[in-house]
Write an enzyme that holds these catalytic residues in place. Structure first.
Site, PDB file in Angstrom:
ATOM      1  CD  GLU A  89      -3.069  -0.634   0.164  1.00 57.24           C
ATOM      2  OE1 GLU A  89      -3.153   0.705  -0.382  1.00 57.24           O
ATOM      3  OE2 GLU A  89      -4.028  -1.204  -0.286  1.00 57.24           O
ATOM      4  CD  GLU A  93      -1.447   6.002   0.203  1.00 58.79           C
ATOM      5  OE1 GLU A  93      -0.969   6.970   0.758  1.00 58.79           O
ATOM      6  OE2 GLU A  93      -2.525   5.204   0.679  1.00 58.79           O
ATOM      7  N   PRO A 110     -14.539   1.197  19.078  1.00 62.77           N
ATOM      8  CG  PRO A 110     -15.401   1.553  21.151  1.00 62.77           C
ATOM      9  CD  PRO A 110     -14.458   1.850  20.383  1.00 62.77           C
ATOM     10  CD  GLU A 136       0.680  19.372  -0.330  1.00 63.54           C
ATOM     11  OE1 GLU A 136      -0.439  19.454   0.053  1.00 63.54           O
ATOM     12  OE2 GLU A 136       1.637  19.949   0.238  1.00 63.54           O
TER      13      GLU A 136
END
Ligand SMILES: [Zn+2]
Length: 174
Positions: A89, A93, A110, A136
């Protein structure tokens, strides 16, 4: 976030709300294979990347929290380890594969279906690109962290923790 499904994840059959005696709960039971379909949490993994005493944050170009900052992270896919997901991931990016130093923490709430798993790490080369979901990328010292513009509760908690933990050999400078 909608996580409930009308069809069985094991066989694709119809599921129906059914009282399960031994669990004393209503569960979604498959009418075909009779397996219980549970509402599992959503796993998100990411890396707080530190280099030269600064933390890398990404400004979100998508909802939720469009325009706010978060540490790079994304969904863990079936069939991959959490570490692999975090690295994948973050690489998507920032264009560079991070090196992980260790687990920073697991953050859950929760009212949220998401469980966030944050690693600490660094990068050895220059960032090469911004993904479409990021508008950005920027490096922040401790004093510059945009606390009021962070995307999610776990961003706040994870950043507080990384600032208080020099034990990764990655000190965040003031
Ligand atoms: Zn089934």
């Amino acid at each position: 976030m909608k996580t409930r499904k009308d069809f069985c994840s094991f066989c694709g059959g119809r599921v129906a709300e059914t009282y399960i005696e031994k669990e004393h709960q209503i569960r979604r039971l498959c009418l075909q294979c009779e397996k219980i379909n549970r509402d599992n949490p959503v796993l998100v993994a990411g890396v707080i990347v530190i280099r030269d005493g600064k933390i890398l944050l990404a400004r979100r170009a998508e909802e939720p929290a469009c325009g706010k900052w978060n540490y790079p992270k994304g969904h863990v896919e079936l069939g991959e380890t959490v570490e692999r997901a975090a690295v994948r991931e973050v690489t998507e990016e920032i264009g560079v594969s991070p090196e992980l130093f260790g687990l920073l923490g697991v953050f859950s709430y929760p009212a949220s279906p998401v469980i966030n798993i944050a690693y600490a790490g660094t990068v050895r080369s220059e960032l090469t690109r911004d993904a479409a979901e990021v508008s950005e990328l920027a490096w922040f010292s401790k004093a510059d962290i945009p606390w009021d513009s962070l995307a999610f509760e776990d961003d706040v908690e994870a950043l507080k923790q990384i600032c208080a933990r020099p034990d990764f050999g990655l000190t965040v400078t003031a």
